[in-house]
Design a protein around this motif. Structure first.
Motif, PDB file in Angstrom:
ATOM      1  N   LEU A  56     132.815 -24.843 101.090  1.00 11.23           N
ATOM      2  CA  LEU A  56     132.527 -25.004 102.515  1.00 11.23           C
ATOM      3  C   LEU A  56     131.039 -25.248 102.756  1.00 11.23           C
ATOM      4  O   LEU A  56     130.652 -26.117 103.547  1.00 11.23           O
ATOM      5  N   ASN A  57     130.210 -24.482 102.095  1.00 12.15           N
ATOM      6  CA  ASN A  57     128.764 -24.661 102.245  1.00 12.15           C
ATOM      7  C   ASN A  57     128.331 -26.054 101.815  1.00 12.15           C
ATOM      8  O   ASN A  57     127.483 -26.683 102.469  1.00 12.15           O
ATOM      9  N   GLU A  58     128.915 -26.548 100.727  1.00 11.65           N
ATOM     10  CA  GLU A  58     128.584 -27.894 100.261  1.00 11.65           C
ATOM     11  C   GLU A  58     128.978 -28.949 101.297  1.00 11.65           C
ATOM     12  O   GLU A  58     128.222 -29.884 101.573  1.00 11.65           O
ATOM     13  N   VAL A  59     130.172 -28.799 101.866  1.00 14.10           N
ATOM     14  CA  VAL A  59     130.646 -29.758 102.867  1.00 14.10           C
ATOM     15  C   VAL A  59     129.749 -29.739 104.099  1.00 14.10           C
ATOM     16  O   VAL A  59     129.374 -30.799 104.624  1.00 14.10           O
ATOM     17  N   MET A  60     129.373 -28.557 104.557  1.00  8.49           N
ATOM     18  CA  MET A  60     128.511 -28.458 105.733  1.00  8.49           C
ATOM     19  C   MET A  60     127.149 -29.088 105.476  1.00  8.49           C
ATOM     20  O   MET A  60     126.594 -29.789 106.333  1.00  8.49           O
ATOM     21  N   ARG A  61     126.602 -28.865 104.284  1.00 14.45           N
ATOM     22  CA  ARG A  61     125.302 -29.460 103.965  1.00 14.45           C
ATOM     23  C   ARG A  61     125.402 -30.983 103.912  1.00 14.45           C
ATOM     24  O   ARG A  61     124.487 -31.696 104.341  1.00 14.45           O
ATOM     25  N   GLU A  62     126.521 -31.473 103.388  1.00 11.79           N
ATOM     26  CA  GLU A  62     126.711 -32.919 103.289  1.00 11.79           C
ATOM     27  C   GLU A  62     126.890 -33.566 104.659  1.00 11.79           C
ATOM     28  O   GLU A  62     126.325 -34.625 104.938  1.00 11.79           O
ATOM     29  N   GLU A  63     127.683 -32.917 105.515  1.00  6.35           N
ATOM     30  CA  GLU A  63     128.048 -33.542 106.786  1.00  6.35           C
ATOM     31  C   GLU A  63     127.096 -33.215 107.926  1.00  6.35           C
ATOM     32  O   GLU A  63     126.912 -34.016 108.837  1.00  6.35           O
ATOM     33  N   PHE A  64     126.502 -32.045 107.934  1.00  8.86           N
ATOM     34  CA  PHE A  64     125.581 -31.593 108.980  1.00  8.86           C
ATOM     35  C   PHE A  64     126.140 -31.907 110.372  1.00  8.86           C
ATOM     36  O   PHE A  64     125.565 -32.690 111.137  1.00  8.86           O
ATOM     37  N   PRO A  65     127.280 -31.311 110.738  1.00 10.70           N
ATOM     38  CA  PRO A  65     127.899 -31.625 112.040  1.00 10.70           C
ATOM     39  C   PRO A  65     127.128 -31.028 113.210  1.00 10.70           C
ATOM     40  O   PRO A  65     126.410 -30.031 113.068  1.00 10.70           O
ATOM     41  N   ASP A  66     127.292 -31.641 114.369  1.00  9.18           N
ATOM     42  CA  ASP A  66     126.733 -31.089 115.608  1.00  9.18           C
ATOM     43  C   ASP A  66     127.588 -29.947 116.131  1.00  9.18           C
ATOM     44  O   ASP A  66     127.088 -29.065 116.839  1.00  9.18           O
ATOM     45  N   ALA A  67     128.883 -29.998 115.820  1.00  8.87           N
ATOM     46  CA  ALA A  67     129.803 -28.987 116.324  1.00  8.87           C
ATOM     47  C   ALA A  67     130.970 -28.829 115.359  1.00  8.87           C
ATOM     48  O   ALA A  67     131.279 -29.740 114.584  1.00  8.87           O
ATOM     49  N   VAL A  68     131.600 -27.676 115.443  1.00 12.48           N
ATOM     50  CA  VAL A  68     132.810 -27.390 114.659  1.00 12.48           C
ATOM     51  C   VAL A  68     133.893 -26.904 115.606  1.00 12.48           C
ATOM     52  O   VAL A  68     133.633 -26.064 116.485  1.00 12.48           O
ATOM     53  N   ILE A  69     135.105 -27.433 115.436  1.00 16.97           N
ATOM     54  CA  ILE A  69     136.273 -26.890 116.123  1.00 16.97           C
ATOM     55  C   ILE A  69     137.181 -26.334 115.036  1.00 16.97           C
ATOM     56  O   ILE A  69     137.697 -27.076 114.198  1.00 16.97           O
ATOM     57  N   HIS A  70     137.347 -25.021 115.054  1.00 15.28           N
ATOM     58  CA  HIS A  70     138.049 -24.331 113.968  1.00 15.28           C
ATOM     59  C   HIS A  70     139.502 -24.062 114.355  1.00 15.28           C
ATOM     60  O   HIS A  70     139.805 -23.132 115.123  1.00 15.28           O
ATOM     61  N   LEU A  71     140.411 -24.879 113.823  1.00 16.16           N
ATOM     62  CA  LEU A  71     141.843 -24.742 114.071  1.00 16.16           C
ATOM     63  C   LEU A  71     142.594 -24.064 112.929  1.00 16.16           C
ATOM     64  O   LEU A  71     143.674 -23.505 113.142  1.00 16.16           O
ATOM     65  N   ALA A  72     142.060 -24.151 111.726  1.00 12.76           N
ATOM     66  CA  ALA A  72     142.808 -23.705 110.540  1.00 12.76           C
ATOM     67  C   ALA A  72     143.185 -22.226 110.649  1.00 12.76           C
ATOM     68  O   ALA A  72     142.338 -21.374 110.917  1.00 12.76           O
ATOM     69  N   ALA A  73     144.468 -21.940 110.440  1.00 11.92           N
ATOM     70  CA  ALA A  73     144.942 -20.558 110.538  1.00 11.92           C
ATOM     71  C   ALA A  73     146.384 -20.473 110.066  1.00 11.92           C
ATOM     72  O   ALA A  73     147.090 -21.478 110.011  1.00 11.92           O
ATOM     73  N   ILE A  74     146.797 -19.272 109.740  1.00 12.92           N
ATOM     74  CA  ILE A  74     148.228 -18.971 109.627  1.00 12.92           C
ATOM     75  C   ILE A  74     148.669 -18.575 111.029  1.00 12.92           C
ATOM     76  O   ILE A  74     148.235 -17.553 111.566  1.00 12.92           O
ATOM     77  N   SER A  75     149.519 -19.408 111.648  1.00 16.19           N
ATOM     78  CA  SER A  75     149.818 -19.237 113.067  1.00 16.19           C
ATOM     79  C   SER A  75     151.258 -18.845 113.349  1.00 16.19           C
ATOM     80  O   SER A  75     151.645 -18.720 114.512  1.00 16.19           O
ATOM     81  N   ASN A  76     152.053 -18.645 112.312  1.00 16.79           N
ATOM     82  CA  ASN A  76     153.457 -18.298 112.482  1.00 16.79           C
ATOM     83  C   ASN A  76     153.616 -16.781 112.382  1.00 16.79           C
ATOM     84  O   ASN A  76     153.263 -16.180 111.362  1.00 16.79           O
ATOM     85  N   VAL A  77     154.126 -16.171 113.454  1.00 14.47           N
ATOM     86  CA  VAL A  77     154.220 -14.710 113.487  1.00 14.47           C
ATOM     87  C   VAL A  77     155.118 -14.159 112.381  1.00 14.47           C
ATOM     88  O   VAL A  77     154.732 -13.201 111.686  1.00 14.47           O
ATOM     89  N   PRO A  78     156.325 -14.714 112.171  1.00 13.52           N
ATOM     90  CA  PRO A  78     157.143 -14.188 111.064  1.00 13.52           C
ATOM     91  C   PRO A  78     156.450 -14.271 109.705  1.00 13.52           C
ATOM     92  O   PRO A  78     156.548 -13.346 108.893  1.00 13.52           O
ATOM     93  N   VAL A  79     155.726 -15.364 109.458  1.00 14.46           N
ATOM     94  CA  VAL A  79     154.992 -15.487 108.196  1.00 14.46           C
ATOM     95  C   VAL A  79     153.924 -14.406 108.102  1.00 14.46           C
ATOM     96  O   VAL A  79     153.669 -13.849 107.029  1.00 14.46           O
ATOM     97  N   SER A  80     153.305 -14.086 109.240  1.00 19.00           N
ATOM     98  CA  SER A  80     152.254 -13.052 109.218  1.00 19.00           C
ATOM     99  C   SER A  80     152.812 -11.682 108.853  1.00 19.00           C
ATOM    100  O   SER A  80     152.117 -10.867 108.247  1.00 19.00           O
ATOM    101  N   TRP A  81     154.070 -11.417 109.216  1.00 17.05           N
ATOM    102  CA  TRP A  81     154.712 -10.163 108.804  1.00 17.05           C
ATOM    103  C   TRP A  81     155.045 -10.187 107.316  1.00 17.05           C
ATOM    104  O   TRP A  81     154.935  -9.173 106.625  1.00 17.05           O
ATOM    105  N   GLN A  82     155.441 -11.357 106.823  1.00 15.19           N
ATOM    106  CA  GLN A  82     155.789 -11.488 105.409  1.00 15.19           C
ATOM    107  C   GLN A  82     154.556 -11.456 104.509  1.00 15.19           C
ATOM    108  O   GLN A  82     154.604 -10.937 103.395  1.00 15.19           O
ATOM    109  N   LYS A  83     153.452 -12.011 105.006  1.00 13.99           N
ATOM    110  CA  LYS A  83     152.239 -12.131 104.206  1.00 13.99           C
ATOM    111  C   LYS A  83     151.029 -11.624 104.995  1.00 13.99           C
ATOM    112  O   LYS A  83     150.111 -12.388 105.311  1.00 13.99           O
ATOM    113  N   PRO A  84     150.993 -10.337 105.311  1.00 14.74           N
ATOM    114  CA  PRO A  84     149.893  -9.830 106.138  1.00 14.74           C
ATOM    115  C   PRO A  84     148.529  -9.945 105.465  1.00 14.74           C
ATOM    116  O   PRO A  84     147.525 -10.209 106.134  1.00 14.74           O
ATOM    117  N   GLY A  85     148.481  -9.751 104.140  1.00 17.58           N
ATOM    118  CA  GLY A  85     147.198  -9.845 103.443  1.00 17.58           C
ATOM    119  C   GLY A  85     146.628 -11.245 103.499  1.00 17.58           C
ATOM    120  O   GLY A  85     145.436 -11.440 103.767  1.00 17.58           O
TER     121      GLY A  85
END
Length: 314
Positions: A56-85
């Motif tokens: 991630l640090n390498e990508v940020m240094r390479e791209e030097f963005p003005d802004a970040v929109i962070h969408l990445a996540a585990i967003s399924n509630v049943p999956v979160s119960w199955q894989k809480p860690g």
């Protein structure tokens, strides 16, 4: 503006990237794979696991963005119960990794974290429109992780003087959303029945609850508005401000069907909703950016149904 989007290959990511390109932004994508959509859009994509801070640090240094929109996540509630860690790792540690990598190269940039209305949890039992000042009482691993990430990120922003925004995004729907979400589930079943791939019966659980639905194109317009405006850092609800019952949503979907479909209660699916009425207040977002939803609800349902028909008719 150069905008780096994480979770770029997901449902909302695809719609967001299209809109940002329409707004003439320079978009860089981070995803766990270089999917068909990202290839088709011909935008620069980095295949990165957000738990890998070195990459991630390498990508940020390479791209030097003005802004970040962070969408990445585990967003399924049943999956979160199955894989809480794993949910904790991705949704909390991953979010902090992205923020810190961005801060290291552009401490003056704008960081937008996409959170969830599920963070309010049992507070919604009061039956009132939820505002950003109300307490959060999350009740599952997914919502707990998103609330924790939100608080960590916002504290980091305050300590280091970064422009950090976190949304509490309410239920959204649209073409491309996977099964496991109520509108997509109804639409996919109807399309399968119309194509003769399933018997003409939709099995449902408790459909008495009401939720605040916003069409995905309005959702990404809200994210772009927060990106492009001078909105202060902090927390913003992204919601329609209207609650629609799951029963009414199903009825509206069935009214668009091309054949008669029966509804049957499935006892295995019937789990009474602990929170019956869930609605947000978007006043803060509207005042900060002028945003308000513009897409008509039933047209959105039609678009979702068309998407699933196209899949089953291929």
């Amino acid at each position: 503006m150069k905008v780096l989007v994480t979770g770029a290959g997901g449902f909302v990511g695809e719609h967001l990237i299209r809109f940002l390109l329409h707004r003439k932004h320079d978009v860089v994508a981070i995803g766990i794979n270089n999917g068909a959509f990202l290839k088709a859009m011909h935008i620069k994509t980095h295949i990165v696991n957000i738990l890998d801070s070195d990459v991630l640090n390498e990508v940020m240094r390479e791209e030097f963005p003005d802004a970040v929109i962070h969408l990445a996540a585990i967003s399924n509630v049943p999956v979160s119960w199955q894989k809480p860690g794993l949910t904790v790792d991705v949704n909390i540690h991953g979010a902090l990794n992205v923020l810190q990598a961005f801060y290291a190269v552009n401490p003056q940039g704008r960081f937008i974290n996409i959170g969830s209305s599920d963070e309010y949890g049992l507070t919604a039992k009061a039956g009132l429109p939820l505002t950003e000042e109300m307490p959060c009482r999350p009740q599952n691993p997914y919502s707990i992780s998103k609330y924790s990430a939100e608080q960590m990120i916002c504290q980091f922003g305050r300590k280091y003087g970064m422009k950090v925004i976190s949304t509490r995004s309410f239920n959204h729907y649209g073409p491309g959303q996977a099964k496991g979400f109520v509108i997509a589930d109804f639409a996919s079943q109807i399309a399968a029945i119309e194509c003769g791939l399933a018997v003409p019966v939709i099995k449902v659980g408790d459909i008495s609850a009401a939720r605040d639905f916003t069409y995905v194109d309005d959702v990404v317009r809200a994210y772009a508005a927060l990106l492009e405006s001078d909105a202060d850092g902090g927390i913003y609800n992204v919601c329609s401000g209207n609650a629609i019952s799951i029963r009414d949503a199903l009825h509206d979907m069935l009214s668009l069907a091309e054949c008669e479909i029966r509804v049957a209660v499935d006892e295995d699916k019937f789990r009474p909703a602990e929170v019956k009425y869930f609605i947000g207040d978007n006043t803060k977002l509207n005042k900060a950016t002028g945003w308000q939803p513009v897409y008509e609800y039933r047209m959105g349902l039609q678009n979702v149904l068309t998407y699933w028909r196209d899949i089953y008719r291929k």
